[in-house]
Design an enzyme around this catalytic site. Sequence first.
Site, PDB file in Angstrom:
ATOM      1  CB  ILE A 143      -1.041   0.023   1.240  1.00  0.00           C
ATOM      2  CG1 ILE A 143      -0.375  -0.123   2.610  1.00  0.00           C
ATOM      3  CG2 ILE A 143      -1.951  -1.147   1.125  1.00  0.00           C
ATOM      4  CD1 ILE A 143      -0.870  -0.114   3.900  1.00  0.00           C
ATOM      5  CG  ASP A 144      -0.257   4.038  -2.807  1.00  0.00           C
ATOM      6  OD1 ASP A 144       0.482   3.231  -3.304  1.00  0.00           O
ATOM      7  OD2 ASP A 144      -1.260   4.731  -3.049  1.00  0.00           O
ATOM      8  CE  LYS A 145       6.715   9.183   3.167  1.00  0.00           C
ATOM      9  NZ  LYS A 145       7.701  10.012   2.706  1.00  0.00           N
TER      10      LYS A 145
END
Length: 341
Positions: A143-145
């Site tokens: 999942i994105d930062k």
Amino acid sequence: MESTILSVEIGSDPPPRLDKALARDAPEAAALSRTRLARLIAGGQVTLNGAPVTDVKARVAAGDRVTIAVPAPEQSHIAPEDIPLAVLHEDDDLIVVDKPAGMVVHPAPGTPSGTLVNALLHHFGGDLSGVGGQARPGIVHRIDKDTSGLLVVAKSDRAHHRLAAQFAAHSAERRYLALCHGVPDAGDPRLRGLRGVSFEPGGVLRIEARLARHRTDRQKQAVCDSGGRHAVTRARVVDTFGAPPACALLECRLETGRTHQIRVHMAYTGHGLIGDAVYGGRRRLPQRALSTAAMDAVQTFPRQALHAASLGFVHPLSGQMMRFTSPPPQDMADLIASLGG
């Protein structure tokens, strides 16, 4: 360390290509994916009936003998770091963690440390599946930062392959909570006329739009007419805020799991996520639709308002169905509260 030599006899009625046949007939305990096998073949580490072979499309027949030289795992260059982890579940084969917003999943140029992988290596004493390679050991999905929420990480190679197969087959269950600008409405003729957008029973918004790298900004994804990768997102409105409604809380379910998928798909519909500086754009909220405090909270929210709230998968060894949930983190909970939710 020396390579491990595997001997494989091709079984009856094999797929015609060497890589496909080996993916079927190689011992499961070796945990060799078709991608890994293709690399070993191309690297000259496979023989077919005693002769070296480097073509993944080489023809095979039942009874052929294949040897595979599997190199020992390379020592990871990633340093373990004592970073706190929110662990929801851990056993011999996997761990489920609740990642905070702001943490990168694995090292990359510009973020060599402080990542989830650094924290996991410290937690496990360096014992993670090597399938993901040196840069991303154990990582099955990302999942994105600046997205918070649930991730499953493999500790053993066998678990890694079986989990990866579930994500590749889109059988793993993933549900996200998101706050978006505006309210997706089945009665909106603009949405009805948008290619790949439809509504399912219960007012569920379905977005089927292929994704590829942006033509000019390679760090971004974009909807494309052809090529790219198949992607499907479903979004259900959980709550609306403002009078007239200015934003909405969505439950998003991924049928596929492409990079930035929810963010790009929602922006494509004109309902970009609150706080998304990359895809959300600068949205003007309807005047007097929200209180001054709520308006300020929306306009200053520092990240995309997206949280991986639930995760379900079949345990790769026991076969047990496992499901985990995570409530919105404090920043999203505060934003929802400021909106009156």
